[in-house]
Design an enzyme around this catalytic site. Structure first.
Site, PDB file in Angstrom:
ATOM      1  N   GLU A 120      36.374  54.614  48.787  1.00  0.00           N
ATOM      2  CA  GLU A 120      36.942  53.837  49.880  1.00  0.00           C
ATOM      3  C   GLU A 120      38.315  53.340  49.448  1.00  0.00           C
ATOM      4  O   GLU A 120      38.441  52.649  48.437  1.00  0.00           O
ATOM      5  CB  GLU A 120      36.052  52.648  50.222  1.00  0.00           C
ATOM      6  N   ASP A 166      36.840  39.671  53.629  1.00  0.00           N
ATOM      7  CA  ASP A 166      36.975  39.859  52.188  1.00  0.00           C
ATOM      8  C   ASP A 166      37.076  38.542  51.440  1.00  0.00           C
ATOM      9  O   ASP A 166      37.640  37.559  51.925  1.00  0.00           O
ATOM     10  CB  ASP A 166      38.202  40.723  51.884  1.00  0.00           C
TER      11      ASP A 166
END
Length: 259
Positions: free
Chosen positions: A47, A58
């Site tokens: 990724e 995040d």
């Protein structure tokens, strides 16, 4: 066949490991080196993070990586150029992971076309509403044979999970918790129950478990309950500590996953 589909079709009995890193961090020009190092060391799928100024899902590690990447000058256009330069050398699936805003600025069709030209097999867009995926993104992505990977969490209803399973292809990203990204020392009984509940649904798509995987216990729990595991924050931290030397970061990661 799309590389993501090929990976899962040909590794049904193998517990896969996928890694995330943020393009442009810690250095602007190490994207190719990191990818090729991962491929050499047996990582099944990569990724590649598209840095964004407001990465809501995040934690501090990946937020910091995105901030550094943007300061270094990383952009989606530059990332595609970097990926295109190694397209002929990359045999494993590459999945871009990024937020909707930069992709919309680039243009959905232009994004999908550039993905194909750069050897990218799929994209994860955490803040893409499912209705927008179905009505706008999916028809374009299908035209370019690009897999749009959707996320599920412990709070996602069974009805929505089955709908996602029916209308997506490639794999389902199974978030271990509703929290932001980051490392965890173990998965408690509540998370284990979530894993078992999804297992019992017998979904059509394979699943990869991510968020919080950083040691032997969390890796085993993920790989025992899905096709494999995705590690992000732990590898991003190690890559920063190694000043971008992917081989050193991978060696340290493999050591950590044995403890």
């Amino acid at each position: 066949m799309n590389k993501i589909n090929y990976l899962f079709e040909n590794n049904k009995d193998k517990k896969l490991l996928s890694l995330y890193f943020c393009a442009g961090c810690p250095t602007l020009d190490n994207t190719a080196e990191v990818i090729l190092s991962m491929q050499r060391r047996g990582i099944a799928m990569i990724e590649v993070g598209i840095p964004f100024s407001d990465p809501l899902a995040d934690g501090p590690v990946i937020q910091g990586a995105a901030t550094k990447a943007l300061k270094n000058g990383m952009s989606l256009k530059l990332l595609f150029s970097q990926l295109k330069s190694i397209k002929g050398q990359v045999e494993i699936p590459l999945v871009l992971m990024g937020y909707l805003n930069p992709i919309l600025h680039y243009g959905i069709e232009a994004f999908c076309q550039s993905c194909v030209e750069a050897g990218v097999s799929g994209a994860i867009i955490p803040d893409l509403p499912f209705d927008d995926y179905m009505n706008t993104v999916k028809p374009i992505a299908d035209k370019y044979d690009l897999r749009i990977i959707m996320l599920i969490t412990p709070e996602t209803s069974e009805e929505r999970i089955r709908f996602i399973d029916e209308h997506t292809d490639g794999f389902i990203y199974m978030v271990s918790s509703a929290a932001i990204t980051g490392t965890q020392s173990n998965f408690d009984e509540q998370k284990q129950a979530y894993f078992r509940r999804i297992n019992a649904m017998n979904l059509r798509n394979p699943r990869m478990i991510g968020f919080g995987i950083s040691n032997a216990q969390t890796l085993k729990a993920a790989q025992d309950n899905a096709a494999g595991a995705i590690i992000g924050s732990k590898f991003v931290s190690l890559l920063n500590e190694a000043d971008g030397n992917a081989d050193v970061a991978l060696e340290r990661l493999f050591d950590a996953l044995e403890k």
